[in-house]
Design a protein around this motif. Structure first.
Motif, mmCIF file in Angstrom:
data_model
loop_
_atom_site.group_PDB
_atom_site.id
_atom_site.type_symbol
_atom_site.label_atom_id
_atom_site.label_comp_id
_atom_site.label_asym_id
_atom_site.label_seq_id
_atom_site.Cartn_x
_atom_site.Cartn_y
_atom_site.Cartn_z
ATOM 1 N N PRO A 62 0.926 145.458 -41.928
ATOM 2 C CA PRO A 62 -0.295 145.868 -42.469
ATOM 3 C C PRO A 62 -0.538 147.477 -41.679
ATOM 4 C CG PRO A 62 -0.285 143.753 -42.485
ATOM 5 C CD PRO A 62 0.842 144.064 -41.647
ATOM 6 N N GLY A 63 -0.477 147.576 -40.508
ATOM 7 C CA GLY A 63 -0.545 148.711 -39.715
ATOM 8 C C GLY A 63 0.177 149.795 -40.086
ATOM 9 N N TYR A 64 1.185 149.891 -40.754
ATOM 10 C CA TYR A 64 2.230 150.927 -40.860
ATOM 11 C C TYR A 64 1.573 152.062 -41.459
ATOM 12 C CZ TYR A 64 6.395 153.290 -42.489
ATOM 13 O OH TYR A 64 7.506 154.137 -42.483
ATOM 14 N N PRO A 65 1.970 153.353 -41.114
ATOM 15 C CA PRO A 65 2.757 153.661 -40.256
ATOM 16 C C PRO A 65 2.387 153.798 -38.844
ATOM 17 C CG PRO A 65 1.928 155.649 -41.218
ATOM 18 C CD PRO A 65 1.348 154.492 -41.805
ATOM 19 N N HIS A 66 1.247 153.453 -38.357
ATOM 20 C CA HIS A 66 0.926 153.478 -37.032
ATOM 21 C C HIS A 66 1.626 152.513 -36.288
ATOM 22 C CE1 HIS A 66 -2.598 156.250 -37.666
ATOM 23 N NE2 HIS A 66 -2.881 155.639 -38.882
ATOM 24 N N ARG A 67 1.830 151.268 -36.780
ATOM 25 C CA ARG A 67 3.050 150.359 -36.269
ATOM 26 C C ARG A 67 4.261 150.354 -36.468
ATOM 27 N NH1 ARG A 67 0.896 144.265 -37.368
ATOM 28 N NH2 ARG A 67 2.881 144.117 -36.291
ATOM 29 N N PRO A 68 5.041 150.061 -35.835
ATOM 30 C CA PRO A 68 6.501 150.547 -36.140
ATOM 31 C C PRO A 68 6.957 149.144 -37.205
ATOM 32 C CG PRO A 68 6.567 149.588 -34.002
ATOM 33 C CD PRO A 68 4.929 149.688 -34.441
ATOM 34 N N PRO A 69 8.008 149.299 -37.987
ATOM 35 C CA PRO A 69 8.470 148.346 -38.922
ATOM 36 C C PRO A 69 8.911 147.099 -37.994
ATOM 37 C CG PRO A 69 9.512 150.372 -39.275
ATOM 38 C CD PRO A 69 8.786 150.637 -37.968
ATOM 39 N N VAL A 70 9.032 146.002 -38.858
ATOM 40 C CA VAL A 70 9.722 144.692 -37.994
ATOM 41 C C VAL A 70 11.060 144.491 -38.753
ATOM 42 C CG1 VAL A 70 9.339 142.314 -37.378
ATOM 43 C CG2 VAL A 70 7.453 143.824 -37.380
ATOM 44 N N ALA A 71 12.002 144.391 -38.059
ATOM 45 C CA ALA A 71 13.475 144.251 -38.719
ATOM 46 C C ALA A 71 14.027 142.639 -38.286
ATOM 47 C CB ALA A 71 14.217 145.514 -38.399
ATOM 48 N N TYR A 72 14.725 142.131 -39.091
ATOM 49 C CA TYR A 72 15.345 141.110 -38.978
ATOM 50 C C TYR A 72 16.633 141.100 -39.459
ATOM 51 C CZ TYR A 72 11.152 138.455 -37.650
ATOM 52 O OH TYR A 72 9.988 138.121 -36.985
ATOM 53 N N VAL A 73 17.829 140.325 -38.739
ATOM 54 C CA VAL A 73 19.208 140.338 -39.157
ATOM 55 C C VAL A 73 19.229 138.965 -39.822
ATOM 56 C CG1 VAL A 73 21.558 140.228 -38.409
ATOM 57 C CG2 VAL A 73 20.125 141.857 -37.431
ATOM 58 N N ARG A 74 19.773 138.873 -40.974
ATOM 59 C CA ARG A 74 19.984 137.357 -41.799
ATOM 60 C C ARG A 74 21.455 137.176 -41.787
ATOM 61 N NH1 ARG A 74 14.958 135.953 -40.944
ATOM 62 N NH2 ARG A 74 13.268 137.412 -41.827
ATOM 63 N N LEU A 75 21.777 135.824 -41.850
ATOM 64 C CA LEU A 75 22.920 135.279 -41.905
ATOM 65 C C LEU A 75 23.379 134.989 -43.315
ATOM 66 C CD1 LEU A 75 22.603 133.393 -38.625
ATOM 67 C CD2 LEU A 75 23.656 135.651 -38.896
ATOM 68 N N THR A 76 24.743 134.856 -43.395
ATOM 69 C CA THR A 76 25.200 134.238 -44.518
ATOM 70 C C THR A 76 26.139 132.964 -44.209
ATOM 71 O OG1 THR A 76 27.204 135.729 -44.349
ATOM 72 C CG2 THR A 76 25.515 136.212 -45.834
ATOM 73 N N GLU A 77 26.973 132.368 -45.208
ATOM 74 C CA GLU A 77 27.656 131.167 -44.833
ATOM 75 C C GLU A 77 28.673 131.412 -43.909
ATOM 76 O OE1 GLU A 77 30.169 127.858 -47.357
ATOM 77 O OE2 GLU A 77 29.454 129.773 -48.418
ATOM 78 N N ASN A 78 28.845 130.681 -43.014
ATOM 79 C CA ASN A 78 29.911 130.775 -41.768
ATOM 80 C C ASN A 78 29.573 131.974 -41.076
ATOM 81 O OD1 ASN A 78 31.383 128.497 -42.943
ATOM 82 N ND2 ASN A 78 32.479 129.941 -44.329
ATOM 83 N N MET A 79 28.535 132.409 -40.939
ATOM 84 C CA MET A 79 28.134 133.326 -40.018
ATOM 85 C C MET A 79 27.015 133.009 -38.969
ATOM 86 S SD MET A 79 26.789 137.138 -40.975
ATOM 87 C CE MET A 79 28.242 137.706 -42.014
ATOM 88 N N TYR A 80 27.071 133.606 -37.714
ATOM 89 C CA TYR A 80 26.204 133.279 -36.674
ATOM 90 C C TYR A 80 26.016 134.284 -35.889
ATOM 91 C CZ TYR A 80 28.636 128.770 -37.798
ATOM 92 O OH TYR A 80 29.226 127.609 -38.755
ATOM 93 N N LEU A 81 24.712 134.067 -35.206
ATOM 94 C CA LEU A 81 24.429 135.188 -34.362
ATOM 95 C C LEU A 81 25.107 135.209 -32.816
ATOM 96 C CD1 LEU A 81 20.521 135.140 -34.890
ATOM 97 C CD2 LEU A 81 22.092 137.013 -35.426
ATOM 98 N N LYS A 82 25.084 136.293 -32.403
ATOM 99 C CA LYS A 82 25.833 136.465 -30.995
ATOM 100 C C LYS A 82 24.868 136.040 -30.008
ATOM 101 C CE LYS A 82 28.779 139.491 -30.517
ATOM 102 N NZ LYS A 82 29.475 140.963 -30.207
ATOM 103 N N GLU A 83 25.174 135.209 -28.987
ATOM 104 C CA GLU A 83 24.302 134.750 -28.220
ATOM 105 C C GLU A 83 24.164 136.035 -27.002
ATOM 106 O OE1 GLU A 83 25.398 131.417 -26.154
ATOM 107 O OE2 GLU A 83 25.345 130.097 -27.930
ATOM 108 N N ASN A 84 22.781 135.989 -26.639
ATOM 109 C CA ASN A 84 22.324 137.165 -25.789
ATOM 110 C C ASN A 84 22.823 138.373 -25.987
ATOM 111 O OD1 ASN A 84 21.764 134.887 -23.878
ATOM 112 N ND2 ASN A 84 23.673 134.779 -22.912
ATOM 113 N N HIS A 85 22.619 138.767 -27.135
ATOM 114 C CA HIS A 85 22.689 139.923 -27.673
ATOM 115 C C HIS A 85 21.695 141.134 -27.106
ATOM 116 C CE1 HIS A 85 23.226 143.601 -30.350
ATOM 117 N NE2 HIS A 85 24.614 143.322 -30.614
ATOM 118 N N MET A 86 22.105 142.338 -26.963
ATOM 119 C CA MET A 86 20.976 143.143 -26.191
ATOM 120 C C MET A 86 19.789 143.543 -26.870
ATOM 121 S SD MET A 86 22.031 146.949 -24.213
ATOM 122 C CE MET A 86 20.731 147.556 -23.365
#
Length: 415
Positions: free
Chosen positions: A83-107
């Motif tokens: 709601p505060g955009y553009p004063h606030r930055p966007p919020v981004a998320y990485v989504r997963l598909t089938e047989n896909m996993y997030l890398k642990e301790n990613h920077m």
């Protein structure tokens, strides 16, 4: 820039959620029509804030390009505009598909898929935009992918059910089988043998598939190790570059501070020199004023002493006059004041002559003004009188200079 109708419709549904809806429409439409965001689609979705509040806002869902080892992959992401955009930055998320996993301790990606980038941390509404954000995400994730795939676990098929045969009692030799039954028995044995061979082939194929999956997992593990090593080298190199940049900035700042301090010190030194010179001048002036004060005090003392002497003389003269009992007749100023020396008499004569000539010139001017004297006669007499006055004044100046050189001549006076 023409707005995207999908974005416009979403903003209309959200109502007055954003303070600057035109800016939101322009930024989202620019990203959707760019080459880096043409696989994104606008929509409305709930965003959970850090304080637990839930707000429905505009979200851009889809994929962005990620280049890794010469191949291009599409990474599934969600870009929320809070709601505060553009004063606030966007919020981004990485989504997963089938047989896909997030890398642990990613920077740059948390365990929940949220993206953390310096570009988002340094966000300002005047210099940052969504297109540059997607470019930064693509660049960072190409160097260090946040996700990886894993082959599905292979489960061997269940073995075929065993054939239960009834027990055979050998008492008498079996009667010979007819020819048509013998051919049927041979065919059944061949079918069983073919099924066994097929089962063995399937088991061998399954074993090969499991071994291939294990080798692939081992290769992926090696690739991840190599990626981690490359990421560490990149981070070390980036850290070294940042250290060098910080060192250069610190050295530059120290040089600037040193130059400013040097200039200030020179200015202070010049000011100190000026103050010293002004102090010397003030001391000289104070000395001169003190000398003038001492001289005035001495002369004031002399004047007071002479005043006392004159008062005493007047009192003595009054007493003498009372003792004689007879009033002296009035005397003229010429009789009262008698010069002691001839030079004093000369000064009195010259002063009187100068004053009389000044009076004569005045009355000549009055006669000319009143018309009692013509101009030619006036000029003639003025020239004569001015010449006499000039000579008298010059003579008077010479006498005065002689008295200054010989002050003892003017130290006494007779009344």
């Amino acid at each position: 820039m023409v707005s995207d109708p999908r974005v416009t419709r979403s903003l209309t549904r959200l109502g007055g959620l954003y303070r600057d809806p035109s800016r939101v429409d322009r930024d989202a439409s620019t990203l959707l029509k760019s080459s880096v965001g043409n696989h994104l689609t606008p929509g409305i979705a709930p965003l959970v804030e850090n304080n637990g509040e839930v707000a429905h806002c505009l979200v851009l869902q889809g994929t962005i390009a990620m280049h890794f080892r010469g191949n291009t992959y599409q990474l599934l992401v969600d870009l929320y505009l809070p709601p505060g955009y553009p004063h606030r930055p966007p919020v981004a998320y990485v989504r997963l598909t089938e047989n896909m996993y997030l890398k642990e301790n990613h920077m740059h990606v948390g365990s929940d898929g949220k993206v953390y980038l310096p570009y988002l941390h340094e966000w300002t509404m005047r210099t940052h935009n969504l297109v540059e954000l997607v470019v930064a995400m693509s660049s960072v994730f190409s160097a260090d992918p946040p996700v990886f795939t894993r082959a599905p676990s292979a489960t061997p098929p269940p073995p075929p059910p065993a054939t239960i045969l009834p027990p055979v009692v050998v008492n008498d030799p079996p009667p010979p089988m007819p020819s048509h039954l013998l051919s049927s028995s041979n065919t059944s044995q061949q079918q069983q043998q073919a099924e066994a061979e097929a089962r063995l082939a399937r088991e061998a194929e399954e074993a090969n598939r499991v071994m291939e999956a294990a080798r692939k997992a081992e290769r992926e593990e090696q690739e991840r190790d190599q990626q981690m090593a490359a990421q560490k080298r990149w981070e070390l190199q980036k850290k070294q570059q940042v250290k060098e940049q910080v060192l250069q900035k610190v050295l530059k700042h120290l040089q600037e501070v040193s130059m400013e301090t040097k200039v200030q010190a020179q200015n202070y030194q010049r000011d100190q020199q000026r103050l010293n010179i002004a102090e010397e001048k003030l001391e000289k002036q104070l000395q001169l004023f003190q000398q003038a004060k001492n001289t005035l005090e001495e002369k004031s003392t002399i004047v007071e002493e002479k005043t006392v002497e004159i008062q005493e003389w007047l009192e003595m003269a009054a007493q003498a006059e009372q003792q004689n009992g007879t009033a002296q007749k009035e005397k003229s100023i010429d009789e009262v004041v008698q010069p002691v020396l001839k030079i004093h008499q000369q000064m009195l004569d010259l002063s009187a002559e100068n004053a009389s000539l000044t009076d004569a010139l005045y009355f000549l001017d009055r006669c000319l003004y009143l018309g009692n004297l013509d101009c030619e006669t006036h000029l003639k007499h003025v020239r004569q009188l001015a010449k006499r006055q000039f000579l008298a004044r010059a003579h008077l100046m010479k006498v005065n200079q002689h008295l200054i050189r010989h002050p003892e001549l003017g130290s006494t006076a007779s009344f």
